[in-house]
Design a protein around this motif. Structure first.
Motif, PDB file in Angstrom:
ATOM      1  N   GLU A 142      14.262 -78.897  17.843  1.00  0.00           N
ATOM      2  CA  GLU A 142      14.999 -77.635  17.848  1.00  0.00           C
ATOM      3  C   GLU A 142      14.295 -76.596  18.715  1.00  0.00           C
ATOM      4  N   GLN A 173      22.637 -72.660  20.847  1.00  0.00           N
ATOM      5  CA  GLN A 173      23.912 -73.357  21.013  1.00  0.00           C
ATOM      6  C   GLN A 173      23.937 -74.133  22.327  1.00  0.00           C
ATOM      7  N   ASP A 225      21.702 -77.167  21.934  1.00  0.00           N
ATOM      8  CA  ASP A 225      22.313 -78.157  21.057  1.00  0.00           C
ATOM      9  C   ASP A 225      23.406 -78.934  21.795  1.00  0.00           C
ATOM     10  N   GLN A 226      24.233 -78.250  22.574  1.00  0.00           N
ATOM     11  CA  GLN A 226      25.286 -78.942  23.310  1.00  0.00           C
ATOM     12  C   GLN A 226      24.703 -79.899  24.351  1.00  0.00           C
ATOM     13  N   LEU A 235      23.209 -82.926  22.432  1.00  0.00           N
ATOM     14  CA  LEU A 235      24.244 -83.734  21.804  1.00  0.00           C
ATOM     15  C   LEU A 235      24.936 -84.632  22.826  1.00  0.00           C
ATOM     16  N   ASP A 267      22.790 -85.709  12.843  1.00  0.00           N
ATOM     17  CA  ASP A 267      21.876 -84.815  12.130  1.00  0.00           C
ATOM     18  C   ASP A 267      21.908 -83.407  12.719  1.00  0.00           C
ATOM     19  N   ILE A 268      22.080 -83.322  14.031  1.00  0.00           N
ATOM     20  CA  ILE A 268      22.120 -82.020  14.696  1.00  0.00           C
ATOM     21  C   ILE A 268      23.419 -81.294  14.371  1.00  0.00           C
ATOM     22  N   ASP A 269      24.530 -82.013  14.420  1.00  0.00           N
ATOM     23  CA  ASP A 269      25.843 -81.415  14.143  1.00  0.00           C
ATOM     24  C   ASP A 269      26.666 -82.398  13.318  1.00  0.00           C
ATOM     25  N   ILE A 291      29.392 -82.177  11.754  1.00  0.00           N
ATOM     26  CA  ILE A 291      30.842 -82.054  11.844  1.00  0.00           C
ATOM     27  C   ILE A 291      31.390 -82.669  13.129  1.00  0.00           C
ATOM     28  N   ARG A 292      30.581 -82.793  14.138  1.00  0.00           N
ATOM     29  CA  ARG A 292      31.014 -83.235  15.472  1.00  0.00           C
ATOM     30  C   ARG A 292      31.592 -84.647  15.408  1.00  0.00           C
TER      31      ARG A 292
END
Length: 237
Positions: free
Chosen positions: A129, A144, A147-148, A151, A179-181, A183-184
């Motif tokens: 992170e 953000q 993270d994108q 991912l 684990d990062i997102d 919902i994705r």
């Protein structure tokens, strides 16, 4: 950490090192270096003071900035912060871990860089992170963006590993993305595809059901038609 150079670490923890040795810095200087590292084109002094000390009066914020500059402009024998008029920039003499890893992530996302023989270290790096625990509001958008980038890289890595039959490593990369997102959907879809490629239809269906329940609880919605068709094809095979 790179010997014989200035090195700034923003992933996992903040750290500044020179010639292979960690150098402690006051919090104000840490935050200023982080802000400049995340804005390679530089930041106006007034904007830097306002972003870093939003709860202070303009005069107090300016004083805090001068103090941070005094302690962080030059460290040991290297100039860390360049100033031109009212604009501040991180010196090109400072290597930043985020910059190198973000470039690698973009290359892996577009498949411009071949996968290393051992992907575990790369996946572990992409799991880091950006300055976790720092409460600064100006970090929100930067997190953000990072993270994108990671991912997309992790999903591309998982797909490439699946194509070569390295299913366990592919699952690890895809699960790291989840684990990062959580919902994705795209990362969950890759997990289902990997299970299917292995012939583990039951595992694929179970993962779909778990994801569908997560969406129902968190967002009161359902997986996309694309994902549903994928699972229906598995069920009818």
């Amino acid at each position: 950490m790179i010997a014989n150079s200035a090195y700034l670490q923003l992933l996992r923890v903040f750290e500044f090192a020179y010639d292979g040795s960690r150098i402690p810095l006051p919090l104000g200087s840490q935050r200023l270096l982080a802000l400049l590292a995340l804005n390679p084109r530089g930041v106006h002094r007034g904007a830097a003071a306002e972003q870093l000390w939003p709860d202070c009066t303009p005069s107090r914020a300016a004083a805090n900035l001068r103090s941070a500059l005094c302690r962080g402009r030059r460290i040991r024998s290297v100039t860390v912060i360049d100033s031109s008029g009212h604009r501040l920039r991180l010196s090109p003499a400072v290597d930043v871990d985020l910059h190198a890893l973000r470039a690698a992530a973009q290359q892996h996302s577009s498949r411009q860089r071949p996968l290393p023989a051992d992907c575990d270290p790369l996946v572990g790096e992409l799991d880091q992170e950006l300055l976790p625990g720092w409460p600064d509001e100006w970090l929100s958008l930067e997190r953000q963006h990072w993270d994108q980038a990671r991912l997309h890289a992790l999903e591309s890595i998982a797909q490439q590993l699946q194509e070569t039959g390295a299913y366990l490593l592919a699952l690890q990369a895809a699960m790291t993305a989840i684990d990062i997102d959580p919902i994705r959907e795209s990362a969950h879809r890759i997990v289902i595809e990997i299970h299917s490629a292995e012939g583990n239809t039951a595992c694929a269906l179970k993962h779909y059901q778990s994801y569908r329940e997560l969406l129902r609880q968190e967002l009161e919605t359902l997986p996309s038609p694309h994902m549903t068709r994928l699972v229906e094809e598995l069920s009818s095979a």
